[in-house]
Motif scaffolding. Structure first.
Motif: not given
Length: 270
Positions: A20-24, A68-71, A137-145
């Motif tokens: 998920g972090e890699n999306l940034l 949308g996820k990154v925004e 807290v914040k970055l784990p919200e981006l976790a991939s499915p």
């Protein structure tokens, strides 16, 4: 059970967070150039709408289905009309390539608003709080499915986060004590020198920080039992290219670099 992401052997929940972090799109960038980009596009200590547009353009194009996820992630970091330079720099320090001294330099400069060459104990405390909050807290919200190559459950992810949370109070205290000691303020040279030590670089990498907190949390819960192999980072201490996630392989239109974040095995917390 561990999941492998490139040269890291980590729990599946951690692998999902990394993906998920890699999306940034920070993974192939150096902290020095990214800090300059953020600073040049900030005004009044914040990166606003215009500055954000310039930052995103430089980082590269993200596949439309993930925009949308990154925004949403960036919206969650906003303070009023923009993202604080201190917050954005802390995020970049956790995700970009760079030595401990390079990351510490960027963090110090972003927080030294008056160019005094010194940070107070209060400022450093706030910085540490921000770094820990982003990483846990914040970055784990981006976790991939969860998928066939990286399986986890909602319950296992929650359990992973809870273990990390247990280690935060002690490790915050440890880090502040190590950086500041009994001083009321710290100069830049002292601050940077501490993080330049290879043993201390783990505090400025997202994965290495979470694994350190998890290890501390496990000790707190189990009476300092020896961590299992899955809690250790298996890697070359000088380089750690991360795997670009499946959903992110078509994110960038420019650059062929692989993600390389300097994580190290988390040391025993003092």
């Amino acid at each position: 059970m561990g999941c492998a992401t490139s040269r890291l052997n980590v729990p599946c929940e951690e692998a999902a967070i990394i993906n998920g972090e890699n999306l940034l799109l920070f993974y192939s960038r150096g902290i020095e150039s990214i800090y300059k980009l953020l600073k040049d596009n900030s005004k009044g200590g914040k990166v606003g709408k215009k500055g954000m547009k310039a930052v995103k353009k430089e980082l590269g194009t993200l596949a439309e289905e993930y925009q949308g996820k990154v925004e949403g992630f960036y919206n969650g970091l906003k303070d009023g009309d923009g993202i604080k330079l201190t917050t954005f720099t802390a995020l970049a320090a956790l995700l970009c390539k760079g030595s401990g001294s390079e990351k510490a330099n960027a963090l110090f400069d972003a927080n030294d608003n008056d160019n005094q060459g010194k940070l107070s104990k209060s400022q450093i405390t706030q910085m540490i709080d921000e770094i820990f909050d982003l990483a846990t807290v914040k970055l784990p919200e981006l976790a991939s499915p969860s998928d066939s190559s990286n399986e986890y459950t909602k319950e296992s992810m929650q359990g992973y986060k809870e273990k990390i949370e247990k280690g935060k109070p002690k490790d915050k205290e440890t880090l502040l004590k190590n950086v500041v000691g009994d001083l009321e303020e710290v100069d830049k040279a002292t601050f940077v020198a501490w993080f330049d030590n290879n043993d201390n670089r783990i505090w400025l990498g997202s994965t290495s920080l979470r694994l350190q907190l998890k290890k501390t949390g496990k000790k707190k819960s189990s009476g300092a039992k020896k961590p299992k192999a899955e809690d250790e980072v298996k890697e070359d201490p000088k380089e750690n290219p991360k795997e670009v996630p499946k959903e992110g392989k078509e994110h960038r239109k420019k650059g062929k670099e692989h993600h390389e974040e300097h994580h190290e095995e988390a040391p025993e917390s003092s």
